[in-house]
Design an enzyme around this catalytic site. Structure first.
Site, short mmCIF file in Angstrom:
data_model
loop_
_atom_site.label_atom_id
_atom_site.label_comp_id
_atom_site.label_asym_id
_atom_site.label_seq_id
_atom_site.Cartn_x
_atom_site.Cartn_y
_atom_site.Cartn_z
N HIS A 295 -5.07 8.82 12.55
CA HIS A 295 -4.78 7.39 12.44
C HIS A 295 -3.33 7.11 12.03
O HIS A 295 -3.02 6.02 11.58
CB HIS A 295 -5.76 6.73 11.47
CG HIS A 295 -7.17 6.71 11.98
ND1 HIS A 295 -8.27 6.44 11.20
CD2 HIS A 295 -7.67 6.94 13.23
CE1 HIS A 295 -9.38 6.50 11.93
NE2 HIS A 295 -9.05 6.81 13.17
N ARG B 273 0.84 -1.21 0.00
CA ARG B 273 0.00 0.00 0.00
C ARG B 273 0.87 1.26 0.00
O ARG B 273 0.57 2.24 -0.67
CB ARG B 273 -0.92 0.01 1.23
CG ARG B 273 -2.15 -0.87 1.04
CD ARG B 273 -3.01 -0.82 2.27
NE ARG B 273 -3.54 0.52 2.56
CZ ARG B 273 -3.85 0.96 3.77
NH1 ARG B 273 -3.69 0.19 4.83
NH2 ARG B 273 -4.34 2.16 3.93
N VAL C 126 -4.11 7.91 6.30
CA VAL C 126 -2.71 7.65 6.66
C VAL C 126 -1.79 7.88 5.45
O VAL C 126 -0.61 7.63 5.52
CB VAL C 126 -2.54 6.20 7.17
CG1 VAL C 126 -3.34 5.99 8.46
CG2 VAL C 126 -2.97 5.17 6.12
N ASP C 127 -2.38 8.38 4.33
CA ASP C 127 -1.63 8.45 3.08
C ASP C 127 -0.75 9.68 2.92
O ASP C 127 0.07 9.76 2.00
CB ASP C 127 -2.58 8.32 1.87
CG ASP C 127 -3.70 9.38 1.89
OD1 ASP C 127 -3.48 10.50 2.39
OD2 ASP C 127 -4.81 9.07 1.38
P1 OAD Z 1 -14.62 4.36 4.41
O1 OAD Z 1 -14.10 3.45 3.34
O2 OAD Z 1 -15.36 3.76 5.53
O3 OAD Z 1 -15.58 5.44 3.75
C1 OAD Z 1 -15.20 6.14 2.59
C2 OAD Z 1 -16.30 7.12 2.25
O4 OAD Z 1 -15.86 7.92 1.17
C3 OAD Z 1 -17.62 6.48 1.83
O5 OAD Z 1 -18.67 7.09 2.57
C4 OAD Z 1 -17.73 6.81 0.35
O6 OAD Z 1 -19.06 7.02 -0.08
C5 OAD Z 1 -16.95 8.12 0.27
N1 OAD Z 1 -16.37 8.44 -1.04
C6 OAD Z 1 -15.99 7.59 -2.02
N2 OAD Z 1 -15.47 8.26 -3.04
C7 OAD Z 1 -15.52 9.57 -2.72
C8 OAD Z 1 -15.12 10.79 -3.38
N3 OAD Z 1 -14.55 10.77 -4.57
N4 OAD Z 1 -15.33 11.97 -2.74
C9 OAD Z 1 -15.92 11.99 -1.51
N5 OAD Z 1 -16.30 10.89 -0.85
C10 OAD Z 1 -16.11 9.69 -1.43
O7 OAD Z 1 -13.37 5.23 4.91
P2 OAD Z 1 -13.21 6.07 6.27
O8 OAD Z 1 -14.51 6.68 6.67
O9 OAD Z 1 -12.04 6.94 6.09
O10 OAD Z 1 -8.92 3.21 9.90
O11 OAD Z 1 -12.86 4.92 7.29
C11 OAD Z 1 -12.51 5.25 8.60
C12 OAD Z 1 -11.38 4.39 9.10
O12 OAD Z 1 -11.70 3.01 8.94
C13 OAD Z 1 -10.09 4.55 8.32
O13 OAD Z 1 -9.30 5.62 8.77
C14 OAD Z 1 -9.40 3.24 8.56
C15 OAD Z 1 -10.57 2.29 8.40
O14 OAD Z 1 -10.42 1.08 9.06
C16 OAD Z 1 -7.60 3.14 10.16
O15 OAD Z 1 -6.75 3.09 9.28
C17 OAD Z 1 -7.29 3.14 11.60
#
Ligand code: OAD
Length: 239
Positions: free
Chosen positions: A119, A69, A103-104
């Site tokens: 994170h 990744r 984390v990117d």
């Molecule tokens: P998720 O994968 O849970 O959610 C991603 C969100 O981005 C979804 O609601 C999509 O609809 C939305 N999305 C997709 N494409 C998009 C775009 N182009 N513009 C805007 N929104 C878009 O990711 P996170 O909410 O970040 O934890 O997940 C939270 C945490 O869960 C992460 O930080 C990670 C994961 O396990 C750790 O790494 C600790």
């Protein structure tokens, strides 16, 4: 709600917080976690890859997964959304704080100052056990994962895994920013992971969701904009 209305809120806001999640980087080519087809947690098991237990059970497998990744992320670039945020911060120093679950490092690479990375960072690693005098990163024996030549302590990715505490200072600063802001843009997060999602529920400022899909935080929002980060943020943050 029209984006133009939210742009007026941005113009009127004295303190803004952007709370971002994986969707923020989707248009840079970084997969999200929970997308039903392309999400990492649809294809891989978080118990295996994103817990300390999983790492201890299969350190090489987990190390290699993060290394892959990390290599992917090194090849992508911040998108128009990251850039619009950084440009706004440059034009309005001190007015907008970025709190990210990502984390990117793409916000940082776009030039955002003081990013609160709740994170951690996939580009860095740290010791698994509290380091002893013998543990220095420079002396770690190359390996997957690298280890301390003297005591065998392992290097691990510097990301927050399930069940782990968030970095204390970043979380405290994020809570403060959330409490003090009058506008929070919640961009690209499903809103299911706490305490990050709780920041959107704790703020007394207006909450705007930027997400092409429904999220768990929609009920806490004053406005929901169904669009992507790279298409909407340049519009919302233009002035
Ligand atoms: P998720 O994968 O849970 O959610 C991603 C969100 O981005 C979804 O609601 C999509 O609809 C939305 N999305 C997709 N494409 C998009 C775009 N182009 N513009 C805007 N929104 C878009 O990711 P996170 O909410 O970040 O934890 O997940 C939270 C945490 O869960 C992460 O930080 C990670 C994961 O396990 C750790 O790494 C600790």
């Amino acid at each position: 709600m029209k984006p133009e209305q939210v742009r007026d809120w941005v113009r009127a806001a004295r303190r803004i917080v952007v709370l971002s999640g994986a969707g923020m980087s989707a248009e840079s080519g970084v997969p999200t976690f929970r997308d039903a087809q392309t999400g990492l947690w649809a294809r891989f098991r978080p118990q295996e890859l994103a817990t300390e237990e999983g790492f201890r059970a299969q350190p090489q497998l987990v190390w290699d997964w993060y290394a892959e990744r990390r290599a992917q992320i090194a090849q992508v670039a911040p998108n128009a959304g990251h850039r619009a945020i950084a440009a706004f911060q440059q034009r309005h120093p001190g007015r907008l704080a970025v709190v990210t679950q990502n984390v990117d490092g793409l916000h940082q690479r776009a030039g955002s100052p003081g990013v609160l990375a709740l994170h951690g960072s996939i580009m860095e690693d740290r010791w698994l056990e509290p380091p002893r005098a013998c543990c220095t990163a420079e002396d770690a024996v190359p390996g997957r994962p690298p280890r301390c030549a003297a005591c065998g302590n392992l290097r691990r990715p510097a990301v927050v895994w399930f069940g782990e505490l968030l970095p204390e200072q970043a979380l405290a600063a994020a809570e403060q920013a959330a409490a003090a802001c009058d506008l929070m843009l919640v961009v690209g997060t499903s809103g299911v992971v706490y305490p990050a999602a709780g920041l959107a529920r704790a703020t007394r400022g207006r909450v705007v969701i930027v997400n092409p899909q429904a999220s768990d935080l929609d009920d806490a929002a004053d406005a929901v904009l169904r669009g992507t980060a790279a298409s909407l943020l340049p519009l919302l943050l233009a002035d």
